[in-house]
Design an enzyme around this catalytic site. Structure first.
Site, mmCIF file in Angstrom:
data_model
loop_
_atom_site.group_PDB
_atom_site.id
_atom_site.type_symbol
_atom_site.label_atom_id
_atom_site.label_comp_id
_atom_site.label_asym_id
_atom_site.label_seq_id
_atom_site.Cartn_x
_atom_site.Cartn_y
_atom_site.Cartn_z
ATOM 1 N N ASP B 173 93.368 28.203 46.977
ATOM 2 C CA ASP B 173 94.512 29.013 46.540
ATOM 3 C C ASP B 173 94.629 28.879 45.028
ATOM 4 O O ASP B 173 95.108 27.866 44.521
ATOM 5 C CB ASP B 173 95.810 28.531 47.198
ATOM 6 C CG ASP B 173 95.848 28.852 48.689
ATOM 7 O OD1 ASP B 173 94.763 29.050 49.286
ATOM 8 O OD2 ASP B 173 96.955 28.916 49.259
ATOM 9 N N LYS B 236 98.422 36.271 47.548
ATOM 10 C CA LYS B 236 99.505 35.397 47.981
ATOM 11 C C LYS B 236 100.672 35.571 47.024
ATOM 12 O O LYS B 236 100.480 35.754 45.821
ATOM 13 C CB LYS B 236 98.974 33.959 47.968
ATOM 14 C CG LYS B 236 99.971 32.869 48.254
ATOM 15 C CD LYS B 236 99.241 31.523 48.400
ATOM 16 C CE LYS B 236 100.208 30.352 48.369
ATOM 17 N NZ LYS B 236 99.522 29.062 48.393
ATOM 18 N N LYS B 272 99.332 36.619 52.103
ATOM 19 C CA LYS B 272 99.964 35.334 52.387
ATOM 20 C C LYS B 272 101.268 35.181 51.617
ATOM 21 O O LYS B 272 101.255 34.966 50.411
ATOM 22 C CB LYS B 272 99.015 34.186 52.013
ATOM 23 C CG LYS B 272 99.641 32.805 52.224
ATOM 24 C CD LYS B 272 98.671 31.676 51.923
ATOM 25 C CE LYS B 272 99.390 30.322 51.978
ATOM 26 N NZ LYS B 272 98.525 29.212 51.572
#
Lengths: 798, 336
Positions: B173, B236, B272
């Site tokens: 991430d 995300k 996400k």
């Protein structure tokens, strides 16, 4: 196994991830119906009224068809009882101080809050609309309306001084309008001191429940009376002599018919017609958000009607793809399900939609239907030929009709090219373009980058065939007020009036003897397009003075001259509307100065018509004062509203009506002419005027100054036979409003004929007015009627 | 169409196939972001509506909540993380819901786990070890690139990715450089994310846009598009460390960007949301949001994750209530 198939296990749902039913219990609605033994009557004077020997109709669940209750159908005598009750209650209610009425409205708001669950389940159960929309939209708004109008009642003595309640209001709702439309109208009516009789279509229990809630407050039982009955009862209520104002919500054709029926019956008529809306999607729009706007407008049970969708050609493909994708995700189902977008309407609405879609197909349209709905699915119609009847017809729920446009200018032409004028939204991220479209659309409400926002403080209404009545905001209050001291509206209906022949023929005129007395050369002709023109009929009419001697001849105008005058006025519209209020004021003041210079000539003209010289001078002076006063008022128009739940302003614009036709009264030949002219011009209208019949010459004198000062076509003055000219103007489809001050028969004809394009009319019912008194003739009412309101919503945020 | 190749010496102009057989993109269409306009008030209204218009009850709720569990990236991102609480986290990831509760829903044989565990780079070894010890294949995700601010040198940010991958993280991430967004350097942003992509190798790349710091929804859309064009597997919302975290309006804009990207390229990119998603009710709203905007195909752990730490216990509490009809006491459920 059958049972498990009906109710899948968590294990199955884990794979499919489908939505399940989210039923909202309607037990309380049924329990309430049980209190009436499933037999609903009318609610009049704080009591249930269940007369015997009446027909009854079933109130059905629109989904299952199951009968929920029976509803008694009112007859004429039940209407009379209700109007009587409202009339009696009016004596007390209107006499109360505004603060007490405010208290009462707030108590009703509390009452609704206490029973909101019953209200929303009952409404959703019976109407079939998604419960979410009723619970989160309608019911809070109903309370907000009561609270807003309580404040208005509280400040009435100061803010609305000089106005008084009109009396008993007859409100007629047609089946497609919900209880909220009733609240929008009863709240201002009650706030200002009127009492109401509501005629609801059969099988609509929610208004009855509201009436019961109001009745159970104890005091003032008769202020809100609800009777349910067939549409044929509408004219009975409307023409009841005690009813002073009729408000009608329904279809355009019903509205037209009611307008004709009510001609001459005395009561004022406010119309709110049709339910479809318009959405203009430009290439500068956030297309995904605009698609949500379409959903809000047509597929979310918020609006009762369909939507016309104009899409800029360059984003047509993209928009259609997104729309269809979005439609596939709409969920339809039982209104009382917490997870549906759309419920369903009754059989009549479904049949209407079915008929429209069938017609559109046969006229060559593409029809796309999608979505998970067991009932009538959301429908997208495209490729409809511009000339086909369906393009012009009102779009029913839940249909969206999409058409492409090339430029913003073309979008405006297309949008304004239909007879409807209720509401529209504009989607564009370019501020300049959005405002250009927002100001240019001829509708009552424009939302920029949003659709279907509502608020109690914002006036909502329309123009053209959508009817020109207002609800909400300050404009909604004036619907139920009249200047203090105005006589009650009595019927002046004449059986003998033949609509087909009224004013049809012009009596021929012959030479009427020698002109006597000092005859200054008056300008001869009709003042059209900025100059004096010979009348089409090439004949003249003699004008006599008070001694019966011939004063002079004026031109005899006819149908062709009216046509020419209206055309000239239309050509002047865009130039005049584009002028700033300041520039308009300057011209009015210049005209006032010119009038002062002409004072002695005008006064002597008036004197010849039997006035004292002193009074004649006063009339001229008052006239110049009117011009200056309206010039000054032109500068203070419209204002900005700040409403709850919206970040950003709502502009309340006062827009000109367009071409305004004015038939001036015989009394006060100069003052009335100038007052009406000044108010109309100050608000940006162009005018076609018919001056006083007995004494038209002062008006023609003023035209000489106007020829020099004002742009051509701004003011057009046509002399001639008043009945004939009135007929031509009243039947003219491209005249946007008509004010008539003349005979009772003329008033009746004007009201009848206005049904053609549903132009707003203002008639004097044959009663002369005191034009020298501010309140009676030339006051606020004139300003109110000389323009129409537009609410322009401007949500902001980045 | 304006199409500009950004060709780096380490990149193949004809493209490549990444580890999961998904064709990666390596060009940048500036026209895809140049015209876009997002209307914030309209998106806010849509965000409000979507929560009011969809809800699930009873069996549906239980099934949806269990589904939500499989989307969770169970996260521990604190300064005081040690191997013991990472171990506990991994155990919880493997056994997210009490066995007897699953049994009564007939879901005990589904091998229900969370989608991944998500930790700081320095804790990747702990997580990999703990998961290996319990014999399960839940992927380990690591935040990287100067998480949460991204305000470190590009060189160390790239090195961070490589080290995390070496330690066994299979999902990375990364946070984007907000400076580049706020100053409109879209090509430079693209370039950086391309390098992250390269550094990840076979590992999944989840690009954190830190939407709370991008200034406007239009920037959110543009950053989403750039991140996808640069080859992110997921986009995300936030790090969980900004003042504004995962919100529905931001999510709507990102989901619309994902749909547009799919329509233009045929590539499905995952989504996400992370930060501030604490209640079971929230998680249901997120599921229906994805279902509404993108459709059922996106409701799989390959394309949808929820970054959360405390959400799981609330879901477990709700499942407990669904099964037993009672509200659970704190001690009725194992701590995570």
């Amino acid at each position: 196994m059958a049972a498990t198939r009906e109710r899948p296990s968590a294990r199955e749902i884990f794979i499919t991830l489908e939505y399940g039913p989210v039923p909202e219990s309607h037990a309380c609605a049924l329990a309430w119906l049980d209190t009436q033994d499933r037999n609903l009557g009318h609610y009049v004077n704080g009591k249930w009224l269940k007369p015997e020997h009446r027909n009854s109709v079933p109130c059905q669940d629109p989904i299952t068809g199951e009968s929920l209750a029976t509803c008694l159908q009112a007859q004429a005598e039940d209407v009379a009882v209700a109007v009587e009750a409202a009339g009696t209650a009016f004596e007390n209610w209107s006499g109360l101080p505004g603060a007490s009425r405010a208290q009462h409205l707030l108590r009703l708001a509390k009452m609704i809050q206490k029973h909101q669950r019953l209200l929303w389940t009952l409404e959703s159960l019976v109407s079939g609309r998604a419960v979410r929309e009723v619970r989160d939209g309608d019911v809070p708004l109903a309370q907000q309306l009561l609270q807003y109008h309580a404040v208005q009642a509280y400040t009435q003595e100061e803010e609305l001084a000089g106005w008084e309640p009109v009396g008993v209001i007859g409100l007629i709702l047609s089946p497609m309008f919900s209880f909220l439309e009733m609240m929008y109208r009863i709240c201002p009516a009650l706030a200002v001191g009127c009492t109401v009789v509501v005629l609801v279509p059969p099988a609509s229990p929610t208004p009855l429940l509201l009436a019961q809630l109001a009745g159970e407050l104890g005091s003032f039982p008769g202020i809100l009376n609800v009777i349910s009955g067939p549409a044929s009862l509408g004219p009975v209520l409307a023409s009841h002599p005690r009813v002073q104002k009729v408000t009608f919500c329904g279809s355009v054709e019903e509205g037209r018919a009611l307008r004709r029926t009510l001609a001459g019956k005395g009561a004022e008529l406010g119309l709110a017609l049709g339910a479809d809306s318009l959405l203009v999607l430009t290439e500068a729009a956030d297309v995904d958000s605009a698609v949500e706007g379409v959903v809000d407008a047509a597929w979310s049970d918020r609006s009762a009607g369909g939507l016309r969708l104009l899409i800029q050609e360059s984003v047509w493909e993209e928009t259609m793809r997104r729309l269809q994708e979005r439609m596939a995700r709409l969920r339809g189902g039982r209104g009382l399900d917490g997870a549906v977008d759309m419920g369903t309407r009754g059989a009549a609405a479904r049949a209407l939609a079915q008929h429209y879609v069938h017609e559109a197909r046969s006229q060559g349209a593409q029809v796309f239907q999608a979505g998970d709905s067991p009932f009538f699915p959301p429908t997208l119609v495209s490729d409809l030929p511009p000339a086909s009847p369906c393009t012009q017809a009102e779009v029913p729920w839940p249909v969206v009709v999409a058409s492409p446009f090339r430029t913003a200018k073309e979008a405006l032409a297309m949008a304004n090219g239909t007879p409807r004028g209720a509401s529209a939204s504009v989607w564009s991220e370019r501020l300049g373009q959005a405002l250009e479209l927002g100001y240019g659309l001829q509708v009552g409400t424009v939302w920029i980058n949003a659709h279907g926002l509502r608020n109690a403080e914002v006036p909502t209404g329309g123009c053209k065939e959508s009817g020109s009545s207002w609800h909400g905001g300050p404009d909604g209050l004036y619907e139920y007020l009249r200047p203090s001291g105005t006589p009650a509206r009595l019927s002046y209906f004449s059986e003998n009036l033949n609509y087909d022949t009224f004013g049809l023929a012009v009596p021929s005129t012959l030479p009427a003897g020698p002109e006597i007395g000092p005859s200054p050369a008056t300008p001869y002709g009709l003042f059209i397009g900025g100059r004096f023109q010979a009348p089409g009929a090439r004949s003249s009419r003699p004008i006599k003075d008070s001694q019966g001697n011939l004063h002079g001849y004026v031109a005899e105008g006819g149908a062709k001259d009216i046509r020419g005058a209206v055309e000239a006025a239309h050509q002047a519209v865009s130039g005049w509307v584009g002028q700033s209020p300041g520039a308009r004021a300057t011209l009015l003041w210049a005209l006032a100065t010119a009038l002062e210079r002409r004072e002695s000539a005008l006064a002597s003209r008036l004197e010849r018509h039997g006035m004292e010289l002193k009074d004649a001078k006063v009339e001229v002076e008052l006239s110049t004062r009117q011009l200056r006063a309206w010039g000054a008022r032109a500068q203070a128009q419209g204002h900005v509203l700040q409403v709850a739940e919206l970040k950003g302003p709502v502009l309340r614009l006062r827009e000109p009506l367009g071409v305004l036709a004015i038939v001036c009264p015989d009394e006060w030949p100069l003052l009335a002419f100038v007052s009406l002219l000044a108010a109309a011009l100050a608000h940006g209208n162009t005018v076609v005027m018919v001056p006083s019949g007995a004494c038209p010459i002062p008006a023609l004198e003023v035209c000489q100054d106007m020829a020099a000062l004002l742009p051509a076509g701004l003011v057009n003055v046509v002399t001639g036979d008043r009945d004939h000219l009135t007929r031509c103007l009243a039947l003219h489809q491209d005249v946007q409003a008509l004010w008539y001050f003349g005979s009772a028969q003329g008033s009746q004809f004007v009201e009848w004929a206005s049904a053609g394009n549903l132009k707003p009319v203002w008639v004097n019912r044959g009663c002369p007015q005191a034009w020298d008194q501010e309140a009676k003739g030339a006051g606020a009412e004139l300003g109110l009627r000389a323009a129409r309101t537009k609410a322009l919503w401007l949500p902001m945020g980045d | 169409m304006q199409r500009r190749y950004i060709v780096k010496k380490h990149e193949n102009i004809h493209g490549s196939i990444n580890g999961r057989g998904r064709k990666t993109t390596w060009w940048i269409y500036l026209s895809w972001i140049s015209k876009i306009q997002v209307n914030q008030p309209a998106v806010l209204r849509r965000a409000e509506q979507i929560q009011a218009r969809r809800t699930v009850k009873k069996e549906w709720q239980a099934a949806w909540l269990l589904k939500a569990v499989t989307f969770i990236d169970l996260t521990a991102l604190s300064g005081d993380d040690t191997s013991s609480n990472i171990q506990r986290l991994c155990y919880k990831a493997k056994y997210p819901i009490r066995e007897d509760l699953l049994k009564s829903l007939n879901m005990h044989d589904k091998g229900l786990t969370t989608a991944a565990v998500c930790v700081y780079p320095a804790r990747v070894c702990d997580a990999v070890k703990a998961l290996k010890a319990s014999g399960c294949t839940i992927p380990v995700a690591s935040v990287a690139t100067g998480f949460p601010s991204g305000q470190t040198h590009l060189k160390t940010r790239l090195e961070e990715i490589r080290l995390a991958v070496e330690d066994g993280a299979t999902e990375i991430d990364v946070v984007i450089n907000r400076t580049l967004v706020l100053t409109g350097q879209w090509e430079a942003l693209y370039d950086e994310i391309r390098q992250f992509r390269k550094a990840c190798g076979e590992a999944h790349l989840k690009t954190i846009l830190a939407t709370g710091e991008l200034g406007s929804l239009t920037n959110v859309y543009k950053a989403s598009m750039i991140a996808m064009m640069a080859g992110s597997d997921f986009i995300k919302t936030s790090t969980g460390k900004e003042t504004v975290n995962a919100t529905f309006p931001v999510a709507i804009v990102m989901l619309r960007a994902i749909r547009d990207f799919f329509w233009k390229t045929g590539n499905k990119v995952g989504f996400k949301p992370a930060g501030g998603i604490r209640s079971a009710k929230d998680s249901l709203a997120w599921l229906s949001l994805v279902k509404e905007e993108l459709g059922d195909e996106w409701l799989t752990p390959e394309l949808f994750r929820i970054g959360a730490s405390t959400l799981l216990s609330d879901i477990e509490r709700q499942i407990y209530h669904h099964v037993t009809g009672r509200y659970a006491a704190y001690h009725d459920l194992p701590m995570s």
